[in-house]
Scaffold this motif. Structure first.
Motif, PDB file in Angstrom:
ATOM      1  N   LEU A  15       0.776  -1.144   0.065  1.00 50.58           N
ATOM      2  CA  LEU A  15       0.132  -0.024   0.050  1.00 50.58           C
ATOM      3  C   LEU A  15       0.803   1.250  -0.002  1.00 50.58           C
ATOM      4  O   LEU A  15       0.351   2.409  -0.471  1.00 50.58           O
ATOM      5  CB  LEU A  15      -0.871   0.076   1.304  1.00 50.58           C
ATOM      6  CG  LEU A  15      -2.028   1.248   1.219  1.00 50.58           C
ATOM      7  CD1 LEU A  15      -3.130   0.831   0.106  1.00 50.58           C
ATOM      8  CD2 LEU A  15      -2.729   0.978   2.604  1.00 50.58           C
ATOM      9  N   VAL A  16       2.159   1.229   0.612  1.00 48.06           N
ATOM     10  CA  VAL A  16       3.117   2.283   0.557  1.00 48.06           C
ATOM     11  C   VAL A  16       3.169   2.747  -0.818  1.00 48.06           C
ATOM     12  O   VAL A  16       3.498   3.974  -1.243  1.00 48.06           O
ATOM     13  CB  VAL A  16       4.173   2.139   1.479  1.00 48.06           C
ATOM     14  CG1 VAL A  16       5.234   3.301   1.665  1.00 48.06           C
ATOM     15  CG2 VAL A  16       3.727   1.629   2.931  1.00 48.06           C
ATOM     16  N   ARG A  17       3.638   1.693  -1.671  1.00 51.40           N
ATOM     17  CA  ARG A  17       4.059   2.229  -3.049  1.00 51.40           C
ATOM     18  C   ARG A  17       2.967   2.217  -3.988  1.00 51.40           C
ATOM     19  O   ARG A  17       2.912   2.921  -5.110  1.00 51.40           O
ATOM     20  CB  ARG A  17       5.127   0.968  -3.596  1.00 51.40           C
ATOM     21  CG  ARG A  17       5.882   1.388  -4.601  1.00 51.40           C
ATOM     22  CD  ARG A  17       6.808   0.282  -5.257  1.00 51.40           C
ATOM     23  NE  ARG A  17       7.583   0.748  -6.269  1.00 51.40           N
ATOM     24  CZ  ARG A  17       8.355   0.003  -6.914  1.00 51.40           C
ATOM     25  NH1 ARG A  17       8.569  -1.521  -6.485  1.00 51.40           N
ATOM     26  NH2 ARG A  17       9.190   0.427  -7.880  1.00 51.40           N
ATOM     27  N   PHE A  18       1.912   1.285  -3.898  1.00 49.43           N
ATOM     28  CA  PHE A  18       0.768   1.352  -5.092  1.00 49.43           C
ATOM     29  C   PHE A  18      -0.415   1.671  -4.261  1.00 49.43           C
ATOM     30  O   PHE A  18      -1.047   1.453  -3.153  1.00 49.43           O
ATOM     31  CB  PHE A  18       0.665  -0.257  -5.367  1.00 49.43           C
ATOM     32  CG  PHE A  18       2.055  -0.733  -5.811  1.00 49.43           C
ATOM     33  CD1 PHE A  18       2.776  -0.395  -6.808  1.00 49.43           C
ATOM     34  CD2 PHE A  18       2.249  -1.764  -5.079  1.00 49.43           C
ATOM     35  CE1 PHE A  18       3.582  -1.133  -7.266  1.00 49.43           C
ATOM     36  CE2 PHE A  18       3.592  -2.445  -5.463  1.00 49.43           C
ATOM     37  CZ  PHE A  18       4.256  -2.017  -6.590  1.00 49.43           C
ATOM     38  N   GLY A  19      -1.288   2.228  -4.798  1.00 46.90           N
ATOM     39  CA  GLY A  19      -2.795   2.437  -4.418  1.00 46.90           C
ATOM     40  C   GLY A  19      -3.763   1.451  -4.906  1.00 46.90           C
ATOM     41  O   GLY A  19      -4.903   1.621  -4.578  1.00 46.90           O
ATOM     42  N   TYR A  20      -3.200   0.640  -5.395  1.00 50.69           N
ATOM     43  CA  TYR A  20      -4.072  -0.638  -6.040  1.00 50.69           C
ATOM     44  C   TYR A  20      -5.240   0.050  -6.613  1.00 50.69           C
ATOM     45  O   TYR A  20      -6.419  -0.734  -6.889  1.00 50.69           O
ATOM     46  CB  TYR A  20      -4.541  -1.584  -4.650  1.00 50.69           C
ATOM     47  CG  TYR A  20      -3.451  -2.092  -3.906  1.00 50.69           C
ATOM     48  CD1 TYR A  20      -2.743  -3.127  -4.738  1.00 50.69           C
ATOM     49  CD2 TYR A  20      -3.277  -2.026  -2.842  1.00 50.69           C
ATOM     50  CE1 TYR A  20      -1.427  -3.779  -4.058  1.00 50.69           C
ATOM     51  CE2 TYR A  20      -2.187  -2.723  -2.000  1.00 50.69           C
ATOM     52  CZ  TYR A  20      -1.180  -3.494  -2.756  1.00 50.69           C
ATOM     53  OH  TYR A  20      -0.202  -4.285  -2.158  1.00 50.69           O
ATOM     54  N   GLY A  21      -4.989   0.655  -7.479  1.00 49.96           N
ATOM     55  CA  GLY A  21      -6.349   1.361  -8.496  1.00 49.96           C
ATOM     56  C   GLY A  21      -6.844   0.439  -9.319  1.00 49.96           C
ATOM     57  O   GLY A  21      -8.026   0.348  -9.466  1.00 49.96           O
ATOM     58  N   ALA A  22      -6.029  -0.579  -9.914  1.00 52.92           N
ATOM     59  CA  ALA A  22      -6.646  -1.643 -10.764  1.00 52.92           C
ATOM     60  C   ALA A  22      -7.604  -2.766 -10.159  1.00 52.92           C
ATOM     61  O   ALA A  22      -8.420  -3.254 -10.692  1.00 52.92           O
ATOM     62  CB  ALA A  22      -5.507  -2.349 -11.291  1.00 52.92           C
ATOM     63  N   ARG A 378      -1.966   9.670   0.533  1.00 58.22           N
ATOM     64  CA  ARG A 378      -3.192   9.381   0.472  1.00 58.22           C
ATOM     65  C   ARG A 378      -3.531   8.061  -0.269  1.00 58.22           C
ATOM     66  O   ARG A 378      -3.165   7.841  -1.319  1.00 58.22           O
ATOM     67  CB  ARG A 378      -4.279  10.398   0.308  1.00 58.22           C
ATOM     68  CG  ARG A 378      -4.067  11.691   1.186  1.00 58.22           C
ATOM     69  CD  ARG A 378      -5.009  12.617   0.466  1.00 58.22           C
ATOM     70  NE  ARG A 378      -4.373  13.259  -0.892  1.00 58.22           N
ATOM     71  CZ  ARG A 378      -5.177  13.437  -1.838  1.00 58.22           C
ATOM     72  NH1 ARG A 378      -6.542  13.031  -1.905  1.00 58.22           N
ATOM     73  NH2 ARG A 378      -4.602  13.738  -3.087  1.00 58.22           N
ATOM     74  N   ARG A 379      -4.417   7.207   0.544  1.00 54.43           N
ATOM     75  CA  ARG A 379      -4.800   5.918  -0.038  1.00 54.43           C
ATOM     76  C   ARG A 379      -6.200   5.590   0.304  1.00 54.43           C
ATOM     77  O   ARG A 379      -6.521   4.404   0.303  1.00 54.43           O
ATOM     78  CB  ARG A 379      -4.162   4.641   0.638  1.00 54.43           C
ATOM     79  CG  ARG A 379      -2.300   4.937   0.316  1.00 54.43           C
ATOM     80  CD  ARG A 379      -2.014   4.385  -1.324  1.00 54.43           C
ATOM     81  NE  ARG A 379      -0.888   4.398  -1.748  1.00 54.43           N
ATOM     82  CZ  ARG A 379      -0.175   5.239  -2.278  1.00 54.43           C
ATOM     83  NH1 ARG A 379      -0.701   6.422  -2.944  1.00 54.43           N
ATOM     84  NH2 ARG A 379       1.095   5.084  -2.815  1.00 54.43           N
ATOM     85  N   GLY A 380      -7.004   6.518   0.376  1.00 57.73           N
ATOM     86  CA  GLY A 380      -8.207   6.267   0.489  1.00 57.73           C
ATOM     87  C   GLY A 380      -9.086   5.850  -0.539  1.00 57.73           C
ATOM     88  O   GLY A 380      -8.903   5.653  -1.726  1.00 57.73           O
ATOM     89  N   ARG A 381     -10.671   5.429  -0.111  1.00 56.71           N
ATOM     90  CA  ARG A 381     -11.613   4.924  -0.951  1.00 56.71           C
ATOM     91  C   ARG A 381     -12.913   5.502  -0.684  1.00 56.71           C
ATOM     92  O   ARG A 381     -13.270   5.562   0.403  1.00 56.71           O
ATOM     93  CB  ARG A 381     -11.615   3.258  -0.826  1.00 56.71           C
ATOM     94  CG  ARG A 381     -10.224   2.665  -1.222  1.00 56.71           C
ATOM     95  CD  ARG A 381     -10.338   2.511  -2.865  1.00 56.71           C
ATOM     96  NE  ARG A 381      -9.297   1.861  -3.388  1.00 56.71           N
ATOM     97  CZ  ARG A 381      -9.157   0.778  -4.166  1.00 56.71           C
ATOM     98  NH1 ARG A 381     -10.196   0.025  -4.448  1.00 56.71           N
ATOM     99  NH2 ARG A 381      -8.040   0.204  -4.601  1.00 56.71           N
ATOM    100  N   GLU A 382     -13.623   5.694  -1.863  1.00 51.29           N
ATOM    101  CA  GLU A 382     -14.945   6.177  -1.824  1.00 51.29           C
ATOM    102  C   GLU A 382     -16.085   5.157  -1.353  1.00 51.29           C
ATOM    103  O   GLU A 382     -15.541   3.832  -1.489  1.00 51.29           O
ATOM    104  CB  GLU A 382     -15.590   6.780  -2.878  1.00 51.29           C
ATOM    105  CG  GLU A 382     -14.641   7.872  -3.417  1.00 51.29           C
ATOM    106  CD  GLU A 382     -13.575   7.751  -4.094  1.00 51.29           C
ATOM    107  OE1 GLU A 382     -12.475   8.715  -3.977  1.00 51.29           O
ATOM    108  OE2 GLU A 382     -13.559   6.553  -4.453  1.00 51.29           O
TER     109      GLU A 382
END
Length: 498
Positions: A15-22, A378-382
């Motif tokens: 999570l520190v490096r990636f936002g896991y957007g995919a 920031r790594r938030g989600r809606e």
């Protein structure tokens, strides 16, 4: 110290490096430790995703982080816990002074939270990410034989895929700091020039930060780590570093009153669609598509690549009066884009002019702290369903579901990063020399000592008096939150074995 050692991505949670957007589906499980031995057994086999870059993005990811209460529930001793930051040790709720500084008063008070208050603080959060239609199976697959005995579920925070748009209707997550993974940054060279490249130690413990110092973290005698699970500390090699490659995670559940937001703006603009959109954009500081309200800079900014340039290659130096982007706009408060000496260029005459007080820099700029010491990853989600502006202008149907953001930020120093940004910039009624204002989105509108009114918003106008928007209602309410430690893979193994 010689050449810095390379970063071990296999020891860092992804999570520190990636936002896991995919991975468009996500769920955050807030857990209590029911049985410590079973919890340690589950953690020992948990498939925690690392920061190693793969040729193809994975189909699933799992991350785990602990509150101080959670580490205590695992059996970690107070001598180890005392090495963590005072903020993490004390927690997010339970201190009235902290709640006041963060704006967690009135409707935001922890006494009303669904989770995270003193009486229902989680022990850990298990964060699950998956590609579309795979989350349900992934959530079951990770449990294994120890899960039921190990944990009880305090709450489950679902998320929604709103395609990069937060519930108010604005493109989200467009401004992030660039981490110096290669450890080449020399902060002393850039103190007079705003940059987006930030020292690794601002986001991971165990590395030099923007001050060139190592943030305090638990450093343990070798005897407490007989298997040498942990790495030696860079700054104190005779001690083993429990913090290295870990970070602090702030999680806050924010409810957004989307209907209230657009209906208030609609009343202020007499239902004129263009004026309505422009006022909303003034509150945020960006257009709905994420573009800034002021022109982009002609000069490249270190840490901003060509892909991000259309949205982030700008500072506020050319707009010191707030004529293009209001001084109190949300993005201006969250990231003022200031240097150590606002308005001073990197030459001796300019430095001397500023130091002696002859600079033409506005007072508002000069009182804002240098941004580079207060960046958030920031790594938030809606969560909740999307709502168009036209739908938001209609009365709410019965049992209208809530919508908002699970705010997540990562940083090595809770006090200097999250708490400072929240208290000194977002909630402050004196930000940039303003009065009677707090953040137009996040402000709680509660009176504070010396400022009985915090519910206004001012817009600078060319050759005219400021436009004052008054009686802003509260648009965002906090309904849960906690401070977590996101350990490295080595530290996770140590915590399981300790």
């Amino acid at each position: 110290m010689g050449t810095p050692s390379p970063v071990d991505f296999a020891d860092i949670q992804g999570l520190v490096r990636f936002g896991y957007g995919a991975l468009t589906e996500a769920s955050f499980l807030l857990l209590l430790v029911r049985d410590a031995s079973a919890a340690r057994a589950w953690l020992a086999s948990a498939p925690v995703s690392t920061a190693v870059a793969l040729e193809k993005a994975p189909d699933t990811a799992l991350q785990v982080a602990f509150t101080c209460d959670g580490l205590r529930a695992l059996g970690i001793g107070e001598d180890v816990l005392a090495g963590f930051s005072a903020e993490f040790y004390s927690g997010l709720a339970g201190d009235e002074n902290l709640s006041r500084r963060l704006g967690d008063t009135g409707a935001n008070s922890p006494q009303y939270w669904q989770w995270g208050s003193v009486s229902n603080n989680p022990h850990l959060v298990v964060m699950l990410y998956a590609r579309q239609n795979q989350l349900a199976n992934w959530s079951q697959a990770i449990r294994g034989p120890h899960w039921e005995r190990a944990f009880s579920v305090l709450d489950c925070l679902p998320t929604s895929n709103l395609f990069g748009v937060e519930p108010f209707g604005f493109t989200d997550g467009v401004s992030q700091p660039t981490i110096d993974w290669e450890r080449r940054r020399e902060p002393r060279d850039d103190e007079l020039v705003y940059g987006n490249l930030v020292a690794l130690g601002e986001f991971l413990l165990g590395y030099p930060n923007e001050y060139g110092k190592y943030t305090d973290r638990p450093l343990l005698p070798a005897g407490t780590d007989p298997k040498s699970t942990l790495s030696p500390a860079e700054d104190k090699p005779d001690l083993h570093d429990l913090g290295r490659n870990g970070t602090y995670l702030v999680l806050r559940q924010l409810v957004q009153d989307v209907r209230g937001f657009w209906q208030f703006i609609d009343r202020q603009t007499n239902s004129d669609p263009q004026a309505r959109r422009e006022l909303a954009e003034a509150f945020v500081g960006r257009k709905q598509n994420g573009q800034p309200l002021l022109e982009l800079s002609d000069h490249p900014i270190k840490g901003i690549d060509k892909e991000d340039a259309p949205q982030n290659q700008f500072t506020f130096e050319s707009d010191s009066s707030g004529l293009c982007c209001p001084l109190g706009a949300h993005i201006r408060r969250a990231n003022p884009r200031t240097t150590d000496l606002p308005g001073a260029s990197d030459n001796l005459f300019s430095k001397l002019k500023h130091t002696l007080g002859f600079s033409e820099t506005s007072y508002g700029q000069d009182v804002i702290a240098s941004t580079r010491f207060h960046r958030l990853l920031r790594r938030g989600r809606e969560y909740g369903t999307g709502l168009s502006i036209q739908d938001a202008l209609q009365p709410a149907p019965p049992n209208d579901a809530s919508r908002g953001i699970h705010f997540i930020s990562l940083g090595a120093n809770i006090s200097r990063q999250f708490e400072f940004v929240q208290s000194a910039w977002l909630m402050s009624s004196k930000f940039a020399g303003l009065t009677d204002e707090s953040d137009p989105l996040l402000g709680n509108r509660e009176p504070i000592p010396g400022c009985p009114v915090t519910n206004t918003f001012s817009i600078t106008q060319n050759e005219a008096a400021k436009r004052q928007i008054t009686a802003l209602p509260q648009f965002i309410t906090v309904c849960g939150g906690a401070y977590f430690f996101l350990p490295s893979i080595r530290a996770l193994h140590f915590l399981v074995e300790a």
